[in-house]
Write an enzyme that holds these catalytic residues in place. Structure first.
Site, mmCIF file in Angstrom:
data_model
loop_
_atom_site.group_PDB
_atom_site.id
_atom_site.type_symbol
_atom_site.label_atom_id
_atom_site.label_comp_id
_atom_site.label_asym_id
_atom_site.label_seq_id
_atom_site.Cartn_x
_atom_site.Cartn_y
_atom_site.Cartn_z
ATOM 1 N N GLU A 93 0.828 -1.203 0.000
ATOM 2 C CA GLU A 93 0.000 0.000 0.000
ATOM 3 C C GLU A 93 0.862 1.252 0.000
ATOM 4 O O GLU A 93 1.942 1.283 0.598
ATOM 5 C CB GLU A 93 -0.855 0.030 1.272
ATOM 6 C CG GLU A 93 -1.695 -1.200 1.467
ATOM 7 C CD GLU A 93 -2.387 -1.214 2.817
ATOM 8 O OE1 GLU A 93 -2.946 -2.255 3.172
ATOM 9 O OE2 GLU A 93 -2.358 -0.187 3.524
ATOM 10 N N CYS A 106 3.166 8.236 1.397
ATOM 11 C CA CYS A 106 3.606 7.291 2.427
ATOM 12 C C CYS A 106 3.977 5.993 1.709
ATOM 13 O O CYS A 106 3.128 5.326 1.121
ATOM 14 C CB CYS A 106 2.473 7.089 3.427
ATOM 15 S SG CYS A 106 2.933 6.051 4.795
ATOM 16 N N CYS A 113 5.295 -7.390 7.496
ATOM 17 C CA CYS A 113 6.360 -6.927 8.403
ATOM 18 C C CYS A 113 6.548 -7.987 9.470
ATOM 19 O O CYS A 113 5.595 -8.647 9.871
ATOM 20 C CB CYS A 113 5.948 -5.602 9.049
ATOM 21 S SG CYS A 113 7.201 -4.902 10.137
ATOM 22 N N CYS A 117 4.245 -5.442 15.788
ATOM 23 C CA CYS A 117 3.623 -4.466 16.696
ATOM 24 C C CYS A 117 2.135 -4.807 16.840
ATOM 25 O O CYS A 117 1.455 -5.055 15.848
ATOM 26 C CB CYS A 117 3.797 -3.046 16.160
ATOM 27 S SG CYS A 117 5.523 -2.610 15.904
ATOM 28 N N CYS A 120 -0.853 -2.926 14.934
ATOM 29 C CA CYS A 120 -0.662 -2.674 13.505
ATOM 30 C C CYS A 120 -1.182 -3.838 12.658
ATOM 31 O O CYS A 120 -0.821 -5.001 12.893
ATOM 32 C CB CYS A 120 0.835 -2.479 13.267
ATOM 33 S SG CYS A 120 1.274 -2.411 11.539
ATOM 34 N N CYS A 331 -2.013 1.763 7.952
ATOM 35 C CA CYS A 331 -1.181 0.855 7.180
ATOM 36 C C CYS A 331 -1.535 -0.611 7.387
ATOM 37 O O CYS A 331 -1.690 -1.082 8.496
ATOM 38 C CB CYS A 331 0.269 1.161 7.552
ATOM 39 S SG CYS A 331 1.343 -0.165 7.918
HETATM 40 S S1 SF4 Z 1 4.067 -0.552 13.025
HETATM 41 FE FE1 SF4 Z 1 3.555 -2.286 11.677
HETATM 42 S S2 SF4 Z 1 4.741 -1.945 9.818
HETATM 43 FE FE2 SF4 Z 1 5.638 -0.618 11.411
HETATM 44 S S3 SF4 Z 1 7.290 -1.859 12.357
HETATM 45 FE FE3 SF4 Z 1 5.441 -2.253 13.574
HETATM 46 S S4 SF4 Z 1 4.507 -4.105 12.647
HETATM 47 FE FE4 SF4 Z 1 5.973 -3.248 11.170
#
Ligand code: SF4
Length: 343
Positions: A93, A106, A113, A117, A120, A331
């Protein structure tokens, strides 16, 4: 699936070596770089100042890298979220955010990923692939609003410093005079704090840095950001103290405010202690619930109170306006949907 080799994304040094190996004159490397990064023409057959036989050979050897987005969602506030398919077939994206004279893109650095986190949607996907420099650059070059862009933020899907080679290569192409010719002061890279790569990034690039902080207490931060266990935020801040952020380059800290979780007076005191002596700014971001998340969004008053309390302690603090909420601009949400329901 492994990605095919592309001409797009190669640096002049690599083009130089390529031309040498192919028996082409050395000045051809500069000519190719100009076609690729100034004229945004990647088809060797259209590079009319290169000898026809060489053009043909390049066209046979390299796959095209530039491809238009496959899907776009437009928010009532003008934000557009684009979905690109990578050369390996994954979805990524990119969010285009117009704001008066300014227009920010962005950019994603990975599909998925592995930082995990908890707040997210991208983190929940796990890592599918790190993007090549060409796949990173394609988000800029194939953007319908390319010529209106004023700023880039590497804050899309993925952890840029988990793909440092390709991100640095893309940044070199974006900021070089033989490349896109952008000033590094118009670019910001955001990291969760990948300590082993941080100095390398700071030493080899001049773009601004944003660090995802979200909680100043190690045990609490580790609850929402597993990266804290491997690379504590205190070590990240110690490294930042070695660098000068008082002139061209800025450092900021991103802080997603989650109601009742990281917005108490003791968090304010600890933030002020942790960041003491660093010229920086904190960007507060209101948490937006993602499906299945146990965390809650603060209201406007709570955001303002938190900002004012940090400002009173001498930390420049701003509240980042939420954009594109109606199109799932946070995101990872859109690509998660597309991953589950391929177009
Ligand atoms: S916020 Fe999401 S994209 Fe960014 S480092 Fe953490 S898990 Fe990865």
């Amino acid at each position: 699936m492994t990605a095919p080799e592309t001409l797009y994304g190669k640096t002049p040094e690599e083009l130089d070596a390529l031309c040498r190996d192919a028996g082409m004159p050395r000045f051809a490397a500069r000519q190719i770089a100009r076609w690729l990064y100034v004229r945004h023409v990647e088809d060797p057959l259209r590079m009319t100042d290169i000898a026809a036989a060489h053009r043909q050979r390049l066209a046979e050897r390299f796959a095209p890298a530039l491809r238009a987005p496959e899907h776009a969602s437009v928010s009532a506030d003008g934000t557009k979220k684009y979905l690109f398919r990578t050369l390996q077939g994954n979805f990524i994206e990119s969010a285009y955010i117009p704001d008066g004279e300014r227009a920010t893109l962005c950019v994603s650095s990975q599909a998925g990923c592995r930082m995990g986190c908890r707040f997210c949607a991208t983190g929940r996907q796990g890592l599918q692939q790190s993007l090549s420099a060409a796949e990173i650059l394609n988000q800029i070059v194939s953007l319908p609003e390319r010529d209106r862009l004023t700023n880039l933020v590497f804050m899309g899907m993925g952890e840029p410093l988990d793909n440092t080679d390709n991100v640095l290569r893309a940044l070199e192409i974006i900021t070089s005079e033989w490349g896109f010719g952008w000033s590094p002061t118009r670019i910001t890279l955001s990291t969760a704090g990948v300590v082993p790569q941080l100095r390398r990034f700071l030493d080899s690039s001049k773009v601004h840095l944003a660090v995802s902080l979200h909680n100043p207490f190690p045990d609490e931060r580790a609850e929402i950001m597993p990266v804290e266990k491997a690379w504590p935020i205190a070590r990240v801040v110690d490294i930042l103290r070695e660098y000068d952020f008082t002139h061209q380059r800025r450092v900021s800290f991103e802080y997603i405010v989650m109601s009742g979780l990281n917005d108490s007076p003791r968090h304010i005191r600890e933030l002020s202690r942790l960041l003491n002596g660093i010229k920086c700014r904190i960007n507060l971001i209101r948490f937006h619930r993602i499906p299945g998340s146990p965390y809650f969004s603060p209201d406007d008053d709570a955001m303002i109170r938190f900002r004012d309390a940090l400002t009173a302690r001498g930390i420049q603090t701003t509240i980042r306006a939420s954009r594109g909420e109606d199109i799932q601009a946070a995101c990872g949400l859109l690509s998660t949907r597309m991953k589950n329901e391929p177009a």
